[in-house]
Design a protein around this motif. Structure first.
Motif, PDB file in Angstrom:
ATOM      1  N   LEU A  72       0.845  -1.205   0.000  1.00  0.00           N
ATOM      2  CA  LEU A  72       0.000   0.000   0.000  1.00  0.00           C
ATOM      3  C   LEU A  72       0.877   1.251   0.000  1.00  0.00           C
ATOM      4  O   LEU A  72       0.621   2.205  -0.741  1.00  0.00           O
ATOM      5  N   GLN A  73       1.928   1.236   0.804  1.00  0.00           N
ATOM      6  CA  GLN A  73       2.811   2.405   0.839  1.00  0.00           C
ATOM      7  C   GLN A  73       3.539   2.576  -0.490  1.00  0.00           C
ATOM      8  O   GLN A  73       3.746   3.699  -0.947  1.00  0.00           O
ATOM      9  N   ALA A  74       3.885   1.458  -1.111  1.00  0.00           N
ATOM     10  CA  ALA A  74       4.583   1.546  -2.403  1.00  0.00           C
ATOM     11  C   ALA A  74       3.676   2.164  -3.468  1.00  0.00           C
ATOM     12  O   ALA A  74       4.115   3.024  -4.231  1.00  0.00           O
ATOM     13  N   VAL A  75       2.419   1.751  -3.540  1.00  0.00           N
ATOM     14  CA  VAL A  75       1.541   2.360  -4.546  1.00  0.00           C
ATOM     15  C   VAL A  75       1.140   3.777  -4.141  1.00  0.00           C
ATOM     16  O   VAL A  75       0.706   4.572  -4.980  1.00  0.00           O
ATOM     17  N   GLY A  76       1.308   4.080  -2.847  1.00  0.00           N
ATOM     18  CA  GLY A  76       1.045   5.446  -2.400  1.00  0.00           C
ATOM     19  C   GLY A  76       2.099   6.425  -2.879  1.00  0.00           C
ATOM     20  O   GLY A  76       1.884   7.635  -2.873  1.00  0.00           O
ATOM     21  N   SER A  77       3.228   5.889  -3.318  1.00  0.00           N
ATOM     22  CA  SER A  77       4.338   6.755  -3.723  1.00  0.00           C
ATOM     23  C   SER A  77       4.462   6.891  -5.235  1.00  0.00           C
ATOM     24  O   SER A  77       5.441   7.467  -5.717  1.00  0.00           O
ATOM     25  N   ILE A  78       3.505   6.342  -5.998  1.00  0.00           N
ATOM     26  CA  ILE A  78       3.594   6.473  -7.451  1.00  0.00           C
ATOM     27  C   ILE A  78       2.539   7.456  -7.951  1.00  0.00           C
ATOM     28  O   ILE A  78       1.572   7.746  -7.260  1.00  0.00           O
ATOM     29  N   GLY A  79       2.720   7.935  -9.141  1.00  0.00           N
ATOM     30  CA  GLY A  79       1.802   8.920  -9.706  1.00  0.00           C
ATOM     31  C   GLY A  79       0.728   8.298 -10.580  1.00  0.00           C
ATOM     32  O   GLY A  79       0.349   8.882 -11.595  1.00  0.00           O
ATOM     33  N   LYS A  80       0.244   7.137 -10.235  1.00  0.00           N
ATOM     34  CA  LYS A  80      -0.818   6.478 -11.013  1.00  0.00           C
ATOM     35  C   LYS A  80      -1.988   6.167 -10.076  1.00  0.00           C
ATOM     36  O   LYS A  80      -1.778   5.831  -8.900  1.00  0.00           O
ATOM     37  N   PRO A  81      -3.231   6.212 -10.600  1.00  0.00           N
ATOM     38  CA  PRO A  81      -4.380   5.872  -9.756  1.00  0.00           C
ATOM     39  C   PRO A  81      -4.345   4.410  -9.308  1.00  0.00           C
ATOM     40  O   PRO A  81      -3.754   3.553  -9.974  1.00  0.00           O
ATOM     41  N   VAL A  82      -5.013   4.161  -8.187  1.00  0.00           N
ATOM     42  CA  VAL A  82      -5.022   2.835  -7.576  1.00  0.00           C
ATOM     43  C   VAL A  82      -6.470   2.384  -7.354  1.00  0.00           C
ATOM     44  O   VAL A  82      -7.303   3.181  -6.909  1.00  0.00           O
ATOM     45  N   MET A  83      -6.751   1.131  -7.697  1.00  0.00           N
ATOM     46  CA  MET A  83      -8.025   0.527  -7.305  1.00  0.00           C
ATOM     47  C   MET A  83      -7.752  -0.400  -6.127  1.00  0.00           C
ATOM     48  O   MET A  83      -6.996  -1.361  -6.259  1.00  0.00           O
ATOM     49  N   LEU A  84      -8.362  -0.092  -5.004  1.00  0.00           N
ATOM     50  CA  LEU A  84      -8.132  -0.874  -3.788  1.00  0.00           C
ATOM     51  C   LEU A  84      -9.346  -1.756  -3.518  1.00  0.00           C
ATOM     52  O   LEU A  84     -10.407  -1.270  -3.115  1.00  0.00           O
ATOM     53  N   LYS A  85      -9.166  -3.054  -3.738  1.00  0.00           N
ATOM     54  CA  LYS A  85     -10.261  -3.982  -3.472  1.00  0.00           C
ATOM     55  C   LYS A  85     -10.389  -4.229  -1.969  1.00  0.00           C
ATOM     56  O   LYS A  85      -9.397  -4.198  -1.242  1.00  0.00           O
ATOM     57  N   ARG A  86     -11.601  -4.481  -1.560  1.00  0.00           N
ATOM     58  CA  ARG A  86     -11.846  -4.767  -0.138  1.00  0.00           C
ATOM     59  C   ARG A  86     -11.349  -6.165   0.199  1.00  0.00           C
ATOM     60  O   ARG A  86     -11.625  -7.129  -0.527  1.00  0.00           O
ATOM     61  N   GLY A  87     -10.615  -6.286   1.291  1.00  0.00           N
ATOM     62  CA  GLY A  87     -10.227  -7.597   1.765  1.00  0.00           C
ATOM     63  C   GLY A  87     -11.463  -8.430   2.046  1.00  0.00           C
ATOM     64  O   GLY A  87     -12.439  -7.923   2.596  1.00  0.00           O
ATOM     65  N   MET A  88     -11.424  -9.698   1.669  1.00  0.00           N
ATOM     66  CA  MET A  88     -12.633 -10.519   1.836  1.00  0.00           C
ATOM     67  C   MET A  88     -12.987 -10.720   3.313  1.00  0.00           C
ATOM     68  O   MET A  88     -14.108 -11.081   3.627  1.00  0.00           O
ATOM     69  N   ASN A  89     -12.027 -10.457   4.187  1.00  0.00           N
ATOM     70  CA  ASN A  89     -12.293 -10.570   5.627  1.00  0.00           C
ATOM     71  C   ASN A  89     -12.242  -9.213   6.325  1.00  0.00           C
ATOM     72  O   ASN A  89     -12.141  -9.165   7.548  1.00  0.00           O
ATOM     73  N   ALA A  90     -12.278  -8.147   5.565  1.00  0.00           N
ATOM     74  CA  ALA A  90     -12.049  -6.821   6.154  1.00  0.00           C
ATOM     75  C   ALA A  90     -13.355  -6.091   6.450  1.00  0.00           C
ATOM     76  O   ALA A  90     -14.304  -6.136   5.660  1.00  0.00           O
TER      77      ALA A  90
END
Ligand code: PEP
Ligand code: MN
Length: 334
Positions: free
Chosen positions: A190-208
């Protein structure tokens, strides 16, 4: 405070909070006294007020996520994926194969998606599989195929990244990076994709829980990337008739709590082709900002998730739903 708390115990709480730079508002009821704290909540948590004599309970009222909360940001934030808008004014149809298998299969699926009205192409090159013996995806070769097909078909690409080490490679090819259900709490990723300049699709954890999901989004936002789209993809319940249970109420619940757009994956939630169209209609009706759907030219030969992939008549029905229903809710197809 506990009903039998003494005034000295109350004073100790109030003095500690004020000593830490916060405000403490005391409201005295007939049976008990409540102390309202205003200030730096993270700092209050270090005071261990729960352990003070006379304290009955410490209840957090404000949300633990800030950047993705609607409190500080009342309007929904549209996310722009290579010119395709995902947000409250639009309905975004994303479609493609579960996995990139061959150039021919991916190209056929991409044209199926485009002809069905999709604005974005999905497809996994890195597949997070339950079994280590199952097809794991083509890796960078799959990304190259996706990039070539994007240029030929004209649909920007959403594709999954499963390892923090691959984020730069995936970002070099993709228009949007997907974090799958199994990685929703992979905080390094999550932190790694937080540091890039591209949009992110974050799927919900199946147990979250929804709060855990929003905290995961906060990890991305905290690193500076606020171009996040949330994706409800079903959660684990006792029900075995479907692979997972689509939590359709998560869409309005999350919209109330967060300014991030929310899309629905009716393919991975149900795991069944016959449910994709009805669940998509439900997603549109409940106010989702888009859907992400598996299609495959030959589902019987698919290396991953064939039973849920749409073809032919089912895909035609989905096209009609996506064309006709969003305008009833004031949305245009992006
Ligand atoms: C996918 O979209 O390809 C996928 C693996 O989905 P999920 O993470 O929701 O299972
Ligand atoms: Mn899949």
């Amino acid at each position: 405070m506990a009903p039998d708390a003494t005034s000295e115990q109350l004073d100790a709480v109030v003095d500690t909070v004020r000593g830490a730079g916060g405000s403490a508002f005391v409201s005295r009821g007939v049976h008990r006294t409540i102390v309202g704290l205003v200030g730096d909540i993270e700092q209050f948590q270090t005071l261990n007020l729960q352990t003070f004599a006379g304290v009955a309970d410490v209840v957090r009222i404000s949300t633990p996520y800030k950047l993705v909360s609607r409190d500080n940001h009342p309007a929904t934030s549209p996310v722009n994926v290579a010119g395709v808008e995902i947000g409250p004014a639009t309905f975004t149809f994303i479609a493609g194969p579960c996995a990139v298998e061959t150039p021919e299969q991916t190209l056929a699926a991409a044209y199926m998606a485009k002809n069905a009205g999709a604005a974005l192409l999905r497809g996994g090159a890195y597949k997070p599989r339950t079994s280590p013996y199952a097809f794991q995806g083509l890796g960078e070769k799959g990304l190259q195929i996706l990039a070539e097909i994007r240029d030929e078909v004209g649909l920007p690409v959403v594709t999954e990244v499963v390892d923090a080490h691959d984020v730069d490679t995936v970002a070099a090819y993709a228009d949007m990076l997907q974090i799958g259900t199994r990685n929703m709490q992979n905080f390094g990723l999550l932190q790694a994709v937080g540091s890039i300049g591209k949009p992110v699709m974050l799927k919900r954890g199946m147990n979250a829980t929804i709060e855990e999901w929003l905290m995961a989004a906060e990890y991305i936002a905290q690193r500076g990337n606020l171009d996040i789209v949330l994706c409800e993809r079903g959660i684990r319940t006792f029900e075995t008739a479907t692979r997972n249970t689509l939590d359709i109420s998560a869409v309005p619940v999350v919209h109330a709590l967060s300014h991030l757009p929310v899309v629905v994956d009716p393919s991975h939630s149900g795991g069944r082709r016959d449910l994709v169209v009805p669940l998509s209609r439900a997603a549109i009706a409940v106010g989702a900002d888009g859907i992400i759907v598996d299609v495959h030219p030959h589902p019987d030969q698919a290396l991953c998730d064939g039973p849920q992939a749409l073809v032919d008549a089912d895909l035609d029905q989905l096209t009609a739903a996506v064309r006709d229903l969003p305008p009833l809710l004031g949305r245009r197809l992006s």
